[in-house]
Scaffold this motif. Structure first.
Motif, mmCIF file in Angstrom:
data_model
loop_
_atom_site.group_PDB
_atom_site.id
_atom_site.type_symbol
_atom_site.label_atom_id
_atom_site.label_comp_id
_atom_site.label_asym_id
_atom_site.label_seq_id
_atom_site.Cartn_x
_atom_site.Cartn_y
_atom_site.Cartn_z
ATOM 1 N N SER A 94 42.777 -1.361 22.872
ATOM 2 C CA SER A 94 41.388 -1.071 22.516
ATOM 3 C C SER A 94 41.121 -1.498 21.085
ATOM 4 C CB SER A 94 41.115 0.428 22.666
ATOM 5 O OG SER A 94 39.843 0.782 22.183
ATOM 6 N N LYS A 102 36.640 1.048 24.317
ATOM 7 C CA LYS A 102 36.857 0.669 25.706
ATOM 8 C C LYS A 102 38.294 0.226 25.833
ATOM 9 C CE LYS A 102 35.061 -3.256 27.376
ATOM 10 N NZ LYS A 102 34.017 -4.187 27.897
ATOM 11 N N LEU A 103 38.957 0.657 26.898
ATOM 12 C CA LEU A 103 40.328 0.237 27.139
ATOM 13 C C LEU A 103 40.356 -0.992 28.037
ATOM 14 C CD1 LEU A 103 42.107 3.648 27.841
ATOM 15 C CD2 LEU A 103 42.363 2.224 25.817
ATOM 16 N N PHE A 105 43.052 -3.003 30.377
ATOM 17 C CA PHE A 105 44.336 -2.712 31.016
ATOM 18 C C PHE A 105 45.055 -3.978 31.473
ATOM 19 C CE2 PHE A 105 44.809 1.843 31.592
ATOM 20 C CZ PHE A 105 43.539 2.301 31.278
#
Lengths: 114, 115
Positions: A94, A102-103, A105
């Protein structure tokens, strides 16, 4: 733009073996995270890092170690694997910019410990 | 400590009907709130977030969520469900006033949209 890359994608270990999972991000993100996903348990935070050279414990840190020697890489180590560590492991990163929370992945690593 | 509860393991809805996936949270300060979606054998994808401002936030694929501070809830909604919306949905929280950078996730809700 690769985003967040995890290696390996699959691994089978015997109890007591060690291994390292590698996470690499190319977005110049400050924050990086390791999660494990288990049925009925959701995602649980193992360790995280808020910058190069820093790490912190998450919800389930026991049995794992991490290192963040370079900003773009976050390594998760299992020194002596146990069957309870059979799981799918996700790395995420992030930005530290305000408003950009916001992550992102990776695609995950499926680990089986026999 | 931060926590997230998703009370439903699975939600079934007919295609074309509205859907709601529930999430409640607990933080000591003010929250950042998020929804993520996971398709089979994939990582999680960001759908939407609440940071501040308007309590109704809109996100990807026609999804929206409503922040309700008094009920500490952040339910995910969509007016008309599609079969392709079938997936695993996760709610997450980060406490923005405690100085922590931890994102804590719920246990997930499996959404099944029936044709």
């Amino acid at each position: 733009n690769a985003g967040v890359t995890q290696t390996p994608k699959f691994r089978v270990l015997k109890t007591g073996q060690s291994m390292t999972l590698l996470c690499a991000q190319d977005m110049n993100h400050e924050y990086m995270y390791w999660y494990r996903q288990d049925p009925g348990m959701g995602l649980r935070l193992i360790h995280y890092s808020v910058g190069e050279g820093t790490t912190a414990k998450g919800e389930v840190p026991d049995g794992y170690n991490v290192s963040r020697l370079k900003k773009q890489n976050f390594l998760l180590g299992l020194e002596s694997a146990a069957p309870s560590q059979t799981s799918v492991y996700f790395c995420a990163s992030s930005s530290s910019d305000s408003g950009d929370e916001k992550l992102f992945f990776g695609s995950g690593t499926q680990l089986s410990v026999l | 400590a931060q926590s997230v509860a998703q009370p439903e393991d699975q939600v079934n809805v007919a295609e074309g009907n509205p859907l709601t996936v529930k999430c409640t949270y607990s933080v000591s300060g003010n929250p950042y709130l998020f929804w993520y979606v996971q398709y089979p054998n994939r990582g999680l994808q960001f759908l939407l977030k609440y940071i501040t401002g308007d309590n109704l936030v809109k996100g990807s694929y026609g999804f929206e969520a409503e922040f309700n501070k008094s009920q500490t809830s952040f339910h995910l909604k969509k007016p008309s469900a599609l079969v392709s919306d079938s997936a695993l949905y996760f709610c997450a929280v980060r406490d923005k006033t405690s100085g922590t950078y931890k994102y804590i996730f719920g246990t997930g809700t499996r959404l099944k949209v029936l044709a």
